[in-house]
Design an enzyme around this catalytic site. Structure first.
Site, short mmCIF file in Angstrom:
data_model
loop_
_atom_site.label_atom_id
_atom_site.label_comp_id
_atom_site.label_asym_id
_atom_site.label_seq_id
_atom_site.Cartn_x
_atom_site.Cartn_y
_atom_site.Cartn_z
N ALA A 122 38.07 41.10 -35.16
CA ALA A 122 37.54 41.10 -33.79
C ALA A 122 36.32 40.19 -33.68
O ALA A 122 36.17 39.42 -32.72
CB ALA A 122 37.17 42.52 -33.36
N THR A 150 40.25 43.90 -41.47
CA THR A 150 41.39 43.02 -41.23
C THR A 150 41.94 42.48 -42.53
O THR A 150 43.15 42.27 -42.68
CB THR A 150 41.00 41.88 -40.28
OG1 THR A 150 40.38 42.43 -39.12
CG2 THR A 150 42.21 41.08 -39.85
N GLY A 155 49.33 43.13 -41.72
CA GLY A 155 49.70 41.81 -41.21
C GLY A 155 50.51 41.77 -39.94
O GLY A 155 50.23 40.97 -39.06
N ARG A 444 52.21 58.26 -37.19
CA ARG A 444 51.47 58.43 -38.43
C ARG A 444 50.90 59.83 -38.61
O ARG A 444 50.92 60.37 -39.72
CB ARG A 444 50.33 57.38 -38.50
CG ARG A 444 50.85 55.98 -38.72
CD ARG A 444 49.74 54.94 -38.65
NE ARG A 444 50.27 53.63 -39.01
CZ ARG A 444 49.55 52.51 -39.03
NH1 ARG A 444 48.28 52.55 -38.68
NH2 ARG A 444 50.10 51.36 -39.37
#
Length: 628
Positions: A122, A150, A155, A444
């Site tokens: 970000a 990140t 990915g 999740r």
């Protein structure tokens, strides 16, 4: 010492061992070469750059571990110690030598247009976009290297791109999933989403009625899945769902983010559409390069090529607030000196607090218990700094009690990409008795709760064909993990079961039933609704997994323009936030693949808004003329 080149192996973080070649000439170390190909790129790169240089320059092993990469640091030091001993030297004496002195720099004060706090995805997106606007930018990063969470990401980045997705055939069960979604009673949809849901119902009906067998998608499907996937109730009975305006902003701009990244140089694999665990749909744009590093090195190189070098090991400690406006940051550098940055806009992108267990325990209202020793998938840098900075300026918080556990994490390290991690259509999750216990295609939190109910530790079972769909791994890495005993492999399911302590007959029956379900396209017991491959081609694999802290959904309250808002819903002048530092989008549970879409979309939005606000607020007050 005996001169020569000594080949040794050091323990790494992502790999069981790293090859090192240490060149010794008399009483000196002349060269150190490290083969870090088995390590996750972008996670411990600074170790391999800094430590060899310090050791050679100062001829000592008494050097500090690189912050956030302790395992790799000690691995390198221990490997070099082994080479010293093999050459006839005394490694313990080298470890007692004088430590390289750290020279304190002078305190510094600088001016800029925009200061970005946190150099993850970000932050780098915000920095790049600000530079594209022609602004002066300062980037502050408390760790020795850029990347943040990140660099630890898988990915694939979610973005609906129907024209591209039509090139791929629908998997068994996907059409049924759409039909079931369309049957959701309208009263279960929150009012602000109802018009979009009705339009989605029309889209699904048209697709189903057409008899098409391609992969369907739309921004509305992405929106409704993000909304429903995040709608949750906590332990106190409080319900939360993603703010419509933020979710809509995300899904309608995600594809533009993919295209923007591609223009900067990120190469995406156009031959495959994928889905991370808990993503609910195949809309992941996967980079060709491994994992989150694919984004970080492109963005990081871009800012440096444009004259901006991030201030590393520089921790933002306080905001400068004047007359209710945020006007800069006071930061502390590794040498103890202070860096004061005066700026017109401050963009907070320091991530969430997933690596701060005490903070997680403080805010948690979703899980019955967060253990003190729970692992995390996060970078050690992600400790809530940006959220605390926002609080200094009177920012409001949202969703702080909702913590996401990644169900399929390494039991010891919390890492995601050890073992065999495949798309969920190929997941076969079995408990320690060898039985399936959940619909592997679920969200999740559903998977994590089921795992915890089954003792926490479980196994992902794969065969040789399923292995080929695994993310970011190599046969060399797989073989090394099998040798180290962290991944299990056998020519028969019976032998595999014995290796991990299961009853062989139970595992064999579980896989037999699963394969039959794949053939039928239906799972009557757990209702898995999307299948890909059967598990039948030797060798077979078992990857141990356990839930770990992965994402904190809560954060600073922002609007669609990434302004940080106070408790009255008013903009805090000069303050912006994006990524996991902010809240309100993912609500109680984030879909896999949505975080990358979030950080690059709102990172750009924050930069665009700051640029517009700077030029608006710098207008000639007497005329009110805008210079946007």
């Amino acid at each position: 010492m005996k001169s020569g080149k000594y080949k040794v192996r050091a323990k790494g973080h992502g790999s069981e061992s790293m090859p090192l070649e240490v060149t010794i000439d008399g009483d000196k170390i002349k060269d150190i070469e490290i083969d870090s190909s088995g390590e996750t790129k972008g996670v411990a790169d600074e170790v391999f750059h800094r430590l060899p240089k310090e050791i050679i320059d100062h001829q000592t092993l008494n050097v500090d571990a690189v912050s956030g990469a302790t395992i790799s640091s000690h691995g390198v030091i221990d490997g070099i110690a082994q080479a010293i001993n093999e050459a006839g030297g005394d490694a313990e004496e080298w470890k007692k030598r004088e430590k390289p002195a750290t020279k304190k720099a002078k305190d510094e004060e600088i001016d800029t247009d925009v200061v970005v706090v946190g150099a993850g995805g970000a932050g780098l997106a915000a920095a790049v976009r600000s530079i594209q606007h022609g602004e002066k930018v300062v980037i502050l990063e408390k760790y020795p290297q850029i990347g943040g969470n990140t660099s630890h990401a898988g990915g694939p980045m979610n973005a609906a791109e129907p024209d591209w997705q039509k090139k791929f055939k629908a998997l068994p069960g996907e059409k049924q999933t759409l039909e079931e979604l369309a049957k959701t009673p309208i009263e279960k949809i929150d009012p602000e989403y109802r018009d979009d849901f009705k339009e989605l119902q029309k889209q699904i009906k048209e697709y189903v009625d057409s008899g098409a067998d391609y992969l369907f998608d739309s921004t509305l499907l992405h929106e409704i899945q993000t909304y429903l996937g995040g709608k949750r109730v906590d332990l106190k009975g409080n319900e939360i769902h993603g703010k419509y305006a933020l979710v809509h902003e995300l899904v309608t701009n995600a594809l533009n983010s993919v295209k923007w990244l591609a223009d900067l140089g990120v190469k995406f694999d156009e031959t495959d559409v994928t889905e991370p665990v808990g993503g609910l749909w195949r809309r992941g744009h996967k980079p060709v390069e491994p994992m989150g590093y694919a984004y970080i090195h492109i963005l990081g190189d871009w800012v440096k090529d444009h004259g901006v070098n991030p201030y590393l090991e520089t921790r933002a400690e306080d905001l400068i607030i004047k007359n209710g406006k945020v006007r800069g940051v006071v930061a502390k550098r590794a040498d103890g000196s202070t860096l004061t940055v005066h700026a017109k806009a401050i963009i907070l992108t320091a991530g969430g607090f997933g690596a701060n267990t005490k903070m997680v325990q403080k805010y948690n209202t979703y899980w019955q218990k967060i253990d003190d020793n729970i692992a995390t998938t996060n970078s050690p840098a992600i400790t809530g700094d940006g959220i605390n900075l926002g609080l200094e300026a009177g920012a409001a918080l949202v969703g702080m009690g909702f913590i996401q556990l990644m169900p399929v994490s390494d039991p010891k390290t919390g890492e995601l990409f050890t073992g065999l991690q495949t798309p969920p259509a190929n997941y076969i999750m079995v408990n320690q008795k060898g039985k399936r216990f959940v619909n592997e295609f679920a969200e999740r939190d559903t998977l994590a709760k089921a795992a915890i109910a089954n003792g926490g530790l479980f196994y992902l079972i794969a065969d040789d064909k399923i292995k080929e769909t695994a993310y970011n791994t190599t046969q060399e890495s797989i073989d090394a993990q099998v040798k180290a005993g962290t991944l299990f492999r056998a020519d028969t399911l019976e032998d595999l079961a014995k290796q991990v302590g299961m009853d062989p007959d139970t595992l064999v029956q579980t896989i037999k039933t699963y394969n039959e379900d794949v053939d039928k396209g239906e799972d009557p017991e757990f209702h898995k609704n999307v299948f890909d491959l059967k598990c039948e081609v030797a060798p077979f694999y078992a990857t141990p997994r356990r839930p770990a802290i992965h994402h904190t959904m809560g954060g600073l309250v922002i609007d669609t323009q990434a302004h940080v808002l106070d408790k009255n819903g008013e903009e805090i002048p000069g303050l912006y936030s994006a990524g996991e530092n902010a809240g309100g989008i993912h609500a109680g549970n984030r879909l896999g693949g949505n975080s990358l879409a979030d950080i690059f979309t709102f990172g750009r939005i924050a930069a665009n808004t700051a640029y517009a606000d700077i030029y608006y607020t710098e207008d000639d007050a007497s005329t009110g003329a805008s210079q946007k």
